[in-house]
Design an enzyme around this catalytic site. Structure first.
Site, PDB file in Angstrom:
ATOM      1  N   LYS A 161       0.852  -1.192   0.000  1.00  0.00           N
ATOM      2  CA  LYS A 161       0.000   0.000   0.000  1.00  0.00           C
ATOM      3  C   LYS A 161       0.888   1.243   0.000  1.00  0.00           C
ATOM      4  O   LYS A 161       1.927   1.259   0.680  1.00  0.00           O
ATOM      5  CB  LYS A 161      -0.855  -0.063   1.267  1.00  0.00           C
ATOM      6  CG  LYS A 161      -1.998   0.908   1.358  1.00  0.00           C
ATOM      7  CD  LYS A 161      -2.793   0.590   2.645  1.00  0.00           C
ATOM      8  CE  LYS A 161      -3.984   1.494   2.833  1.00  0.00           C
ATOM      9  NZ  LYS A 161      -4.748   1.123   4.063  1.00  0.00           N
ATOM     10  N   SER A 174      -9.546   0.562   2.948  1.00  0.00           N
ATOM     11  CA  SER A 174      -8.688   1.490   2.256  1.00  0.00           C
ATOM     12  C   SER A 174      -7.543   0.814   1.493  1.00  0.00           C
ATOM     13  O   SER A 174      -6.945   1.454   0.629  1.00  0.00           O
ATOM     14  CB  SER A 174      -8.108   2.485   3.260  1.00  0.00           C
ATOM     15  OG  SER A 174      -7.245   1.849   4.163  1.00  0.00           O
ATOM     16  N   SER A 225      -9.745  -2.199   6.756  1.00  0.00           N
ATOM     17  CA  SER A 225      -9.072  -1.764   5.528  1.00  0.00           C
ATOM     18  C   SER A 225      -8.230  -2.834   4.848  1.00  0.00           C
ATOM     19  O   SER A 225      -7.807  -2.663   3.715  1.00  0.00           O
ATOM     20  CB  SER A 225      -8.205  -0.536   5.811  1.00  0.00           C
ATOM     21  OG  SER A 225      -9.022   0.611   5.916  1.00  0.00           O
TER      22      SER A 225
END
Lengths: 540, 540
Positions: A139, A214, A238
């Site tokens: 990420k 996310s 997330s």
């Protein structure tokens, strides 16, 4: 340098810096030609790499293999790290072209590292470590030395990481290759993945559905098999929401087990609800492997806030009791999720595993507490970071921030105290009911529609309680013939009404269905072992 | 019932409730007669029990024996739990008469429990557990079921504990006998022990010196040998300061190791600086024993916030490096403390232990952070609880509360973040300097004068850093002939000036001198093992 008439930077020109880095990083030789692109009406694009002709059969096979097996084959000399890396880079290039999930390719570094690994193997006849040659995506807000880590805030596009994040270091020590960085939503606090820098990421298994968030770029990455393992973060779901939406494995460990140093997240020092880092993968073996590799290196001797708990070897055993949580008591899961749970129950019972129905416990109170504890500063830290560049706020982020409530420090304490009491109550309840793990949906349905993830209780409960939770594919997809709307169901409240009305079988047709296994606080190993057993039994 | 003209309760009448409970609980048959009381000019009263004639020689010997040995002797059938309990109750009665350290005797319960234990031993020929028959005293705010736990706030004198505190339960499981509850200061945030309910507790080793605080009643209890083991709490030195002032052993474990449920402390949910519970004793063996007994019962399976770390067996080894921290870099320790450290250094080097000088690190910044984090609510929680009854605020509590600074939640986060960075830096520093434990003073001097403890950096540093710290008697007392004022010393700042000027050799003559051993975060066992080694070497 621009002279007297130079225009000041706008947020658009700032954002462009990151877009340029991405554009320059894309390995263009592996892009699909316009003729190879799937037709716009096609919803599931996961098979495009196989159809495109860009990848060889061997490369396709490599990318459909998990880390555990890939490492074995590299150890046998059957595969080189370089060919593994190239295979995943190719697939990732196509994936990003279709899904817009990558913020930066690191092809050059990855290939150089792969060659080093191969040279090491050639010279010493052994692997560098248990992740030798395994391509991992991360990420965007996870630091890579010398690269921008802006956390999707335009105001932070000049922030360059001074070192690799701690977990990246550990994976590199074990031989991992980092080749991709992936997308995340503005504010990092939504279950979708869209921002003003890199735009929206799509779900390769169903282009009309949200890729989750996310860590949506990771969900898309692992779903498309652009990487073997992915690293995301989870403060309210997330990791698990994008894992569920993309039909892959995602694990949220208990807090303070995996190293967290080197992650760009505003609000450092907030400890009411701890954000954790965790792995995505395409097998439970890989989740287990990754946790072991990280904790075998005793990261607590470097990152002093971590718990000095080695990753124990726990065998899966049928001598457990599984509590099935059919509903959170607020909104009823959609029919495909109920079918998955029913199937799981039947299979588990048939296999001789004790199963009981788990009554939900104070979910509404937990939801109120965790949402309040996400933003006890009234959301100011986040809104300031958005506002600083002048970029507009995303609609879904703004909607969630409407729940932000400014607390005093003493009010924050009172919420912490309520959280602690609920943790104790829930733990006592699991013990008194004799339940080892809870099996439940990770989301109200198999996924949300694009940009419409707006209900997170099924994951947030476990963040509030700090219990380990693993999402895995149940092996089935939405089938309108089996998953019709239950027209007799009367929603019990407005949230229930809203969520239930979202289920239209034809819209979700073919979407993968995942389930979530939740263990006791700090019983991470037992949770993974139970998930392995449950998956094996469910899938026969 | 008082009729129309009944006066409303004043804070004095409220406080009287607790005083009456104490008065009614005192075993009057063991009180000293006026003729047996020591003369008012006598400073050290620790030998009064032996001189009084109230206690038999056997009883005196019992009370001078540590738990490890007492349990052995009860296991051999040499002693009964009842005679052990009576011996300590007698001594405690005298102690309280001289020192005012007890808030409540629990003689009836203790004797009933002792008889049960003896009956068990008679029937089964074995002990109930590793604390069989060991009399333990507890700080007042530690819960005992059915008894008031008011935390020294008059406004809370109607608060009755609904159960025993978790740690008390564990000790009872192991056979412990609870016979005393002890005094603590108003607000629990001072290094003295005085409140509007039970008044001031004195230091039996030197009546003109402070008994320390906030667990001052425990310090006095163990110093007088009114109990074998004592339980206190420590958020800034509240175990170690009274241990040091009374010349006994006191251990502040890392946070979240010993169970904390069932302690009456305002501000639940405050987690920036965690208050911990820990043992006082008259030997390191007993500290070790108590920790082991508690953690062998796996309290984390009941109190879910605890770390699942069993108490490891760690052998003392000379193969360690001791860093001597001669000063905190803010105020220089008084001459007796410097003599103790010098003696320690010589002995350790002579015994072949590696010793280096430990440069203090950012003490002033740490002091500012911890004091701020004690009261991020601006001190309101505490001041409200004092004000609620109308009782006046103690001078020393008021003086400390002047440092209270109201923070916003975001400011609190920033302080937490600074704390975390300092923890990481300090840990890295210990590693880079190759230091296993730090040896340092627990206080600027051997003790403060009565009610004058006003400088806590030497203990607070380790609360901020969450490092385990053990205070032990160095085996020497203040000697004006050896510990003269260093008239050449020029204080480097105002705090230094204030503290240095407090040292007058004649005032402190005869007071015990203690030292503090500090280990790495969560290396509690290694800390205790190192302290055992250092003590053995220092004392020859």
């Amino acid at each position: 340098m621009g002279g007297l008439l130079a225009k000041p930077n706008t947020w658009e020109t700032e954002a462009e810096k990151c877009r340029k880095i991405r554009a320059d990083s894309i390995p263009e030789q592996w892009l699909l030609t316009p003729g190879q692109l799937p037709p716009p009406e096609r919803l599931n694009v996961l098979n495009v790499p196989a159809e495109s002709g860009i990848m060889s059969l061997k490369e396709l096979q490599i990318t459909e293999t998990d880390a555990t097996t890939l490492v074995q084959r590299m150890g046998d000399g059957d595969l080189t790290a370089e060919e593994v890396t190239i295979a995943f880079l190719k697939r990732a290039t196509i994936g990003n072209q279709l899904l817009n999930n990558v913020t930066e390719f690191m092809a050059e570094d990855a290939l150089a590292r792969a060659k080093q690994l191969d040279a090491y193997f050639a010279e010493h006849g052994k692997l560098v470590g248990p992740l030798h040659g395994v391509p991992i995506s991360t990420k965007e807000h996870i630091w890579h030395k010398g690269r921008i880590a802006c956390g999707a805030y335009v105001s932070q596009v000049d922030k360059v990481a001074t070192e690799d994040s701690h977990l990246v270091q550990l994976a590199k020590n074990a031989g991992a290759v980092f080749h991709l960085r992936t997308n995340e939503p503005q504010t990092l606090m939504t279950g979708n993945t869209n921002n003003n820098i890199w735009g929206e990421t799509l779900n390769g298994s169903h282009l009309q559905l949200s890729c989750g968030g996310s860590s949506g770029g990771e969900g898309a990455s692992i779903g498309f098999k652009s990487a073997v393992i992915g690293l995301g973060t989870d403060i309210g779901g997330s990791i698990r929401i994008p894992a569920a939406f993309n039909g892959v494995y995602g694990f949220r460990p208990s807090a303070l087990r995996l190293p967290y140093n080197g992650i760009e997240l505003p609000g450092a020092g907030q400890e009411s609800i701890k954000c954790v880092i965790g792995p995505f993968a395409n097998s439970i073996d890989d989740i287990d492997l990754f946790m072991k590799v990280a904790l075998d290196q005793e990261p607590w001797d470097t990152e002093v806030s971590l718990l000095p708990l080695p990753w124990k070897s726990v065998e899966s055993s049928k001598d457990i009791t599984v509590g099935i949580m059919w509903t959170d008591g607020i909104v009823r899961p959609h029919p495909p999720m109920m079918r998955a749970l029913k199937g799981a129950k039947e299979s588990l019972e048939a296999a001789g595993v004790r199963v009981i129905d788990w009554e939900p416990y104070k979910s509404l109170e937990m939801l109120e507490i965790i949402v309040t504890l996400f933003f006890p500063d009234g959301g100011k830290t986040i809104t300031d970071l958005v506002a600083a560049s002048g970029e507009p706020m995303n609609e879904d982020a703004a909607a969630f921030l409407q729940h932000a409530k400014l607390l005093t420090v003493a009010e924050n304490w009172a919420y912490n105290d309520r959280r602690d009491k609920l943790r104790a109550e829930f733990h006592a309840l699991m013990k008194s009911r004799g339940v080892d793990v809870i099996l439940c949906p990770p989301y109200v349905g198999c996924a949300a529609r694009k940009n419409k993830t707006d209900y997170g209780t099924y994951t947030m409960l476990w963040n509030l309680l700090d219990q380990p939770a693993l999402v895995f594919p149940a092996g089935i997809t939405v089938d309108p013939a089996l998953d019709s709307v239950d027209t007799d169901y009367k929603p019990t409240n407005e949230m229930d009404q809203v969520q239930y009305s979202k289920y239209v079988p034809e819209v979700f047709e073919g979407a993968p269905i995942c389930l979530q296994v939740v263990g006791k606080h700090l019983c991470d190993e037992e949770t993974v072992a139970a998930a392995r057993l449950i998956e094996q039994i469910i899938k026969g």
